[in-house]
Design an enzyme around this catalytic site. Structure first.
Site, mmCIF file in Angstrom:
data_model
loop_
_atom_site.group_PDB
_atom_site.id
_atom_site.type_symbol
_atom_site.label_atom_id
_atom_site.label_comp_id
_atom_site.label_asym_id
_atom_site.label_seq_id
_atom_site.Cartn_x
_atom_site.Cartn_y
_atom_site.Cartn_z
ATOM 1 N N ASP A 37 9.272 2.990 -0.238
ATOM 2 C CA ASP A 37 8.218 3.618 0.548
ATOM 3 C C ASP A 37 8.432 3.205 2.002
ATOM 4 O OD1 ASP A 37 6.017 4.536 1.829
ATOM 5 O OD2 ASP A 37 4.541 3.624 0.477
ATOM 6 N N LYS A 96 4.117 8.839 8.944
ATOM 7 C CA LYS A 96 3.914 8.229 10.269
ATOM 8 C C LYS A 96 4.900 8.752 11.313
ATOM 9 C CE LYS A 96 1.090 4.711 8.381
ATOM 10 N NZ LYS A 96 1.134 3.955 7.154
ATOM 11 N N TYR A 111 0.853 -1.187 0.000
ATOM 12 C CA TYR A 111 0.000 0.000 0.000
ATOM 13 C C TYR A 111 0.886 1.233 0.000
ATOM 14 C CZ TYR A 111 -3.417 3.469 1.646
ATOM 15 O OH TYR A 111 -4.229 4.570 1.779
HETATM 16 C C1 LIG Z 1 0.424 4.529 5.797
HETATM 17 C C2 LIG Z 1 1.160 4.328 4.546
HETATM 18 C C3 LIG Z 1 1.035 5.196 3.457
HETATM 19 C C4 LIG Z 1 0.020 6.304 3.420
HETATM 20 O O1 LIG Z 1 0.259 7.260 4.381
HETATM 21 P P1 LIG Z 1 -0.969 8.246 4.794
HETATM 22 O O2 LIG Z 1 -0.324 9.200 5.742
HETATM 23 O O3 LIG Z 1 -1.998 7.363 5.418
HETATM 24 O O4 LIG Z 1 -1.443 8.896 3.556
HETATM 25 C C5 LIG Z 1 1.846 5.009 2.376
HETATM 26 N N1 LIG Z 1 2.739 4.010 2.341
HETATM 27 C C6 LIG Z 1 2.885 3.138 3.360
HETATM 28 C C7 LIG Z 1 3.911 2.064 3.267
HETATM 29 C C8 LIG Z 1 2.091 3.249 4.493
HETATM 30 O O5 LIG Z 1 2.206 2.360 5.472
#
Ligand SMILES: *Cc1c(COP(=O)(O)O)cnc(C)c1O
Length: 431
Positions: free
Chosen positions: A239, A267, A144
């Site tokens: 990511d 995060k 994701y």
């Molecule tokens: C949480 C997450 C996102 C999205 O971040 P948001 O702040 O919720 O938009 C993107 N990539 C990874 C790997 C994530 O865990």
């Protein structure tokens, strides 16, 4: 456990907010029952509006690595707040945060602050496309990367949990540019490169997948991606929105010793407030406006409160022994759960990396999303419900990782495993 107030609040919320929630997984669709509405949280504990207290392994889905309401983070935010909450103009603390990130992750030679992980990945890919002049993106099934159009394909957790294969509202023309390969499958990735190599701008990957449960990279996978990207002239984007400052201070790139061209963070970097970042090679980042021609902007980017919370969080993570402690807590939980399940003869496997862990009702190994989806959903539901009733707050989906914080103590771990012993026993009787 009484949930009367949460039930009332949920009914009220559903009249004004779709599903009563501002992010889908919070609605407990895949586990059933009423999501506890939260009143407050402190340390490793979270408390709902009915006064029930839980040991929290969601940690706001990752950011709360120090535990909730850390006094020093609160003090930093309070101090910043007194000076004004947003200026839409540069501040010195933004450079402090950028420098703190660079110290931890030297591959991020320059970075730009944004407000969410979604924004970070979207912007990183725009940059990759702008720089390479190529249109296609390669991602992995079950990873994701936020909810931007082109990335909402094979996107794990939220989407998979709802059984939606992408999403209506995303034009096919957008997703046509996204190639999806199985996670941990270098042969399939090479095959994709052989077919579309000259058109692929970037490979984006969760270097430890955390949105399909917790699925670490198999040995050689990340290094293999680096090689393929170099061979075909594509950029490698890690990511690390989840893994940054979570699996190690330097993120997964430090742990697995693979250097991406671009990295996205979120995060933890916001310390529980909305901040995120993307960055990487200086020559690439210089292409971002106003230095370069690739546009990206944000009214609240580098917000002083979020920057203060992020900075203080990163500062506290510089203390000695922090990641050893997180790793021990996560490992103890993972191996404890595995032992309890084995004793009951329940097919079960776990993984943990740094301060994150995950489990599947599956004999293992689970190295891809296809395998994760073979896990026993009914058993997960029963386990989840029993844990919640025992005061253990897990993510309400079999496709999410669990997070520990520095506030989780051995007695919390013991209580969690005691609750799990009961939950496994019930899950056998339920069958
Ligand atoms: C949480 C997450 C996102 C999205 O971040 P948001 O702040 O919720 O938009 C993107 N990539 C990874 C790997 C994530 O865990």
């Amino acid at each position: 456990m009484d949930h009367a107030r949460s039930r009332r609040e949920w009914k009220r919320a559903q009249r004004s907010i779709p599903g009563g929630v501002n992010s889908p997984v919070r609605a407990y669709r895949s586990v059933g029952g009423t999501p506890p509405f939260i009143a407050s949280a402190r340390g490793a504990r979270i408390r709902d509006v009915d006064g029930n207290e839980y040991i929290d392994y969601v940690g706001s889905w990752g950011p709360m690595i120090l535990g909730h309401a850390h006094p020093k983070v609160l003090a930093a935010v309070r101090a910043a707040m007194k000076l004004g909450t947003s200026f839409g103009a540069p501040t010195p603390r933004e450079s402090d945060l950028a420098e703190a990130v660079r110290r931890a992750m030297p591959s991020m030679e320059m970075l730009r602050l944004v407000s969410s992980g979604t924004e970070a990945t979207m912007s990183a890919l725009r940059l990759a496309r702008g720089v390479t002049g190529r249109a296609r993106i390669l991602k992995f099934d079950g990873c994701y990367h936020g909810h931007s159009d082109g990335l909402l394909v094979g996107a794990g957790s939220g989407v998979a949990t709802l059984g939606i294969p992408g999403s209506p509202g995303v034009p096919k023309a957008m997703t046509d540019l996204t190639i999806v390969a199985p996670y941990n499958d270098l042969a399939a990735t090479r095959a994709a490169f052989e077919r579309w190599g000259g058109e692929i701008a970037a490979v984006i990957v969760e270097p430890v997948a955390g949105n399909m449960g917790c699925v670490p990279p198999v040995p050689g996978f990340l290094a293999g991606l680096r090689t393929l990207c170099d061979e075909f002239g594509a950029l490698l984007v890690f990511d690390e929105v989840m893994t940054g400052f979570r699996v190690a201070r330097g993120g997964a790139q430090k742990l697995y010793r693979v250097k991406p061209d671009l990295t996205t963070l979120g995060k933890i970097v916001g310390g529980g407030l909305p901040a995120a970042a993307y960055g990487g090679r200086r020559d690439l980042m210089r292409r971002i406006a106003p230095e370069g021609d690739i546009y990206q902007a944000g009214t609240l980017s580098g917000n002083p409160l979020a920057v203060a919370a992020g900075l203080e969080t990163l500062r506290l993570l510089e203390a000695k022994g922090v990641y050893e402690a997180l790793t021990t807590t996560a490992k103890t939980l993972a191996s404890g759960l595995e032992t309890l399940a084995r004793e009951r003869g329940i097919p079960f496997c776990t993984a943990s990396v740094g301060g994150m862990f995950g489990f599947f009702f599956h004999p293992g190994p689970v190295e891809s999303f296809a395998q994760a989806q073979q896990s026993d959903a009914a058993r997960f539901r029963s386990f989840f419900a029993s844990m919640l009733e025992s005061g253990i707050y897990l993510a309400p989906s079999p496709y999410e990782a669990a997070f520990v914080s520095l506030a989780h103590r051995p007695r919390d771990v013991d209580r969690t495993l005691e609750a799990a012993r009961k939950a496994f026993a019930r899950s056998i009787r339920a069958r």
